[in-house]
Scaffold this active site. Structure first.
Site, mmCIF file in Angstrom:
data_model
loop_
_atom_site.group_PDB
_atom_site.id
_atom_site.type_symbol
_atom_site.label_atom_id
_atom_site.label_comp_id
_atom_site.label_asym_id
_atom_site.label_seq_id
_atom_site.Cartn_x
_atom_site.Cartn_y
_atom_site.Cartn_z
ATOM 1 N N GLU A 91 0.926 -1.211 -0.149
ATOM 2 C CA GLU A 91 -0.064 -0.052 -0.086
ATOM 3 C C GLU A 91 0.951 1.188 -0.038
ATOM 4 O OE1 GLU A 91 -3.063 -1.586 3.451
ATOM 5 O OE2 GLU A 91 -2.164 0.155 3.411
ATOM 6 N N CYS A 114 2.918 8.481 1.618
ATOM 7 C CA CYS A 114 3.286 7.646 2.562
ATOM 8 C C CYS A 114 3.507 6.326 2.142
ATOM 9 C CB CYS A 114 1.912 7.586 3.567
ATOM 10 S SG CYS A 114 2.034 6.496 4.953
ATOM 11 N N CYS A 121 4.196 -6.575 8.841
ATOM 12 C CA CYS A 121 5.130 -5.974 9.872
ATOM 13 C C CYS A 121 5.273 -6.984 10.750
ATOM 14 C CB CYS A 121 4.678 -4.678 10.196
ATOM 15 S SG CYS A 121 5.586 -3.688 11.319
ATOM 16 N N CYS A 125 2.100 -4.076 16.931
ATOM 17 C CA CYS A 125 1.255 -3.136 17.656
ATOM 18 C C CYS A 125 -0.007 -3.445 17.593
ATOM 19 C CB CYS A 125 1.459 -1.705 17.048
ATOM 20 S SG CYS A 125 3.350 -1.171 16.973
ATOM 21 N N CYS A 128 -2.808 -1.670 15.086
ATOM 22 C CA CYS A 128 -2.083 -1.330 13.721
ATOM 23 C C CYS A 128 -2.707 -2.575 13.072
ATOM 24 C CB CYS A 128 -0.648 -1.299 13.768
ATOM 25 S SG CYS A 128 0.117 -1.012 12.237
ATOM 26 N N GLU A 167 8.218 -1.513 9.404
ATOM 27 C CA GLU A 167 9.162 -0.741 10.141
ATOM 28 C C GLU A 167 10.475 -0.252 9.777
ATOM 29 O OE1 GLU A 167 9.178 1.032 13.217
ATOM 30 O OE2 GLU A 167 11.261 1.096 12.980
ATOM 31 N N SER A 198 9.473 7.069 9.990
ATOM 32 C CA SER A 198 8.613 7.211 11.574
ATOM 33 C C SER A 198 8.921 5.449 12.090
ATOM 34 C CB SER A 198 7.333 7.123 11.285
ATOM 35 O OG SER A 198 6.665 6.791 12.263
ATOM 36 N N CYS A 342 -2.843 2.545 8.494
ATOM 37 C CA CYS A 342 -1.749 1.686 8.044
ATOM 38 C C CYS A 342 -2.165 0.110 7.929
ATOM 39 C CB CYS A 342 -0.890 1.744 9.266
ATOM 40 S SG CYS A 342 0.469 0.959 9.196
HETATM 41 N N1 SAH Z 1 6.460 1.382 11.777
HETATM 42 C C1 SAH Z 1 6.553 2.582 11.973
HETATM 43 C C2 SAH Z 1 5.923 3.360 10.610
HETATM 44 C C3 SAH Z 1 4.469 2.760 10.375
HETATM 45 S S1 SAH Z 1 3.271 3.204 11.014
HETATM 46 C C4 SAH Z 1 6.064 3.259 13.206
HETATM 47 O O1 SAH Z 1 5.457 2.674 14.226
HETATM 48 O O2 SAH Z 1 6.393 4.566 13.386
HETATM 49 C C5 SAH Z 1 2.715 4.800 10.912
HETATM 50 C C6 SAH Z 1 2.048 5.555 12.155
HETATM 51 O O3 SAH Z 1 0.676 5.210 12.238
HETATM 52 C C7 SAH Z 1 2.469 4.931 13.594
HETATM 53 O O4 SAH Z 1 2.667 6.127 14.399
HETATM 54 C C8 SAH Z 1 1.602 3.975 14.004
HETATM 55 O O5 SAH Z 1 1.296 3.909 15.220
HETATM 56 C C9 SAH Z 1 0.189 4.645 13.497
HETATM 57 N N2 SAH Z 1 -0.847 3.793 13.351
HETATM 58 C C10 SAH Z 1 -1.002 2.604 13.064
HETATM 59 N N3 SAH Z 1 -2.371 2.186 13.265
HETATM 60 C C11 SAH Z 1 -3.065 3.117 13.690
HETATM 61 C C12 SAH Z 1 -4.279 3.237 13.794
HETATM 62 N N4 SAH Z 1 -5.273 2.187 13.820
HETATM 63 N N5 SAH Z 1 -5.033 4.623 14.292
HETATM 64 C C13 SAH Z 1 -3.798 5.494 14.229
HETATM 65 N N6 SAH Z 1 -2.581 5.376 13.967
HETATM 66 C C14 SAH Z 1 -2.304 4.289 13.832
#
Ligand code: SAH
Length: 353
Positions: A91, A114, A121, A125, A128, A167, A198, A342
């Site tokens: 994506e 983006c 990943c 998290c 996510c 990541e 990020s 994401c």
């Molecule tokens: N792995 C990296 C970059 C990808 S995620 C990182 O963690 O920074 C980009 C951003 O989107 C991160 O801050 C992540 O925590 C956030 N994100 C992921 N899922 C989300 C959601 N459901 N709502 C809001 N932000 C989210």
């Protein structure tokens, strides 16, 4: 061995050609074809002789990503689903910011893309959608460049954020090569200060990035102000707990004199209490000059218990952080009608596992 054309930095072309017994003066023509004419097939490089194009095809293949879906949200955000040469789906999102031109009409003043750094990943998290898919593989540098090339038809990029799937610090070398290429003057030429990496807090990446001496922006996904909560939301915290992460951030800022932005996704009844806000303000102040972006959670299918907070909670957080003199912005999700959080589009397009 063949080397993907989009993985070679502009300054490396002359040497690369020489090393393969090819004429180095062709480098300039190649660079114009690649990044001025933005070819996606060597046959489009009509300034080059036919037999040389055949050599380029064999030695330096161009592997464009195929756009298999483009979904436009009411706010103009476009979410692209791209197919890589091995059939895997990636994506990328293109986000326009509109302003008024002199005639009172609407014009795009900023176009942010983006990009993803991995397919899926491994970080897991909890909130996510990419984490829910697990990791398939990392992207190569040329595949990250292919994401940028595939979005070109939607306008001239002004900003790039590595906030798609994956990541970046878990795929450091390939991501950095792609960003250096995108930043290169004789490449796509996007300014380093307009490129943001990020990370969820893969600590070894901070010193490596600081040592590059580049001007890229760095965002750190924090999402919790203490280890107990962060361990639950972000498994990466068990490997690199907050004290270590914040020390790495501090070292990075002192070494590079560059500001770090902390991302804090606010999740209703999870990390949205006033005491979380107070604790966040205290922790963030361990890092000189750091800023905070507050983001309301984008709901994800796999965690219906995670909900978006009300506006009043976002404002309470803002208020607490400002009182502690932390520079803070509330970020609005863009394109959320189109599952732009994401990893969500890829998840939707795949058969249920
Ligand atoms: N792995 C990296 C970059 C990808 S995620 C990182 O963690 O920074 C980009 C951003 O989107 C991160 O801050 C992540 O925590 C956030 N994100 C992921 N899922 C989300 C959601 N459901 N709502 C809001 N932000 C989210």
């Amino acid at each position: 061995m063949a080397t993907p054309a989009w993985s070679i930095l502009p300054d490396e072309w002359k040497e690369t050609l020489k090393a393969r017994g090819l004429r180095p003066f062709r480098a300039d023509q190649i660079l114009q074809a690649l990044y001025r004419d933005c070819i996606t097939d060597w046959d489009q490089a009509t300034t080059l002789p036919k037999d040389f194009r055949e050599t380029l095809k064999a030695e330096f293949p161009l592997m464009p990503a195929e756009e298999i879906a483009c979904d436009t949200a009411p706010d103009g955000t476009k979410k692209l689903l791209l197919k890589m040469s091995d059939g895997e789906l990636v994506e990328t999102v293109v986000i326009p910011v509109f302003g008024k031109n002199g005639d009172g009409g609407r014009e795009t003043v900023r176009l942010t893309q983006c990009v993803s750094s991995q397919i899926g990943c491994a970080m897991g998290c909890a909130f996510c959608a990419s984490g829910a898919q697990g990791i398939v593989r990392s992207l190569r540098a040329d595949e990250i460049v292919a994401e940028v090339m595939a979005a070109r038809k939607y306008g001239t990029l002004t900003n790039l954020v590595v906030m798609g799937m994956g990541e970046p610090f878990a795929n450091y070398d390939e991501t950095m090569r792609a960003l250096k290429l995108i930043n290169a003057g004789r490449g796509p030429n996007l300014g380093a200060r307009h490129i943001t990496i990020s990370t969820c807090g893969v600590v070894p990446g901070f010193a490596r990035l600081a040592a590059e001496g580049l001007q890229f922006e760095l965002s750190v996904s924090l999402h919790a102000p203490n280890d107990a909560l962060r361990n639950e939301l972000m498994p990466v915290n068990r490997k690199w707990p907050l004290a270590e992460l914040l020390a790495a951030c501090r070292d990075y800022t002192l070494k590079t004199k560059r500001i770090i932005t902390f991302e804090y996704t606010v999740i209703r009844d999870v990390n949205d209490s006033r005491s979380c806000a107070e604790e966040l303000a205290r922790r963030v102040r361990e890092v000189p000059m750091a800023k905070v972006n507050l983001i309301p959670l984008s709901p994800v299918d796999h965690r219906p218990d995670f909900r978006t907070p009300p506006e009043s909670t976002m404002l309470m957080f803002l208020d607490v952080l400002m009182k502690h003199h932390v520079q803070t912005m509330i970020r609005r999700s863009r394109g959320k009608e189109r599952q732009a959080a994401c990893g969500q589009l890829r998840l939707r397009s795949m058969p249920q596992r």
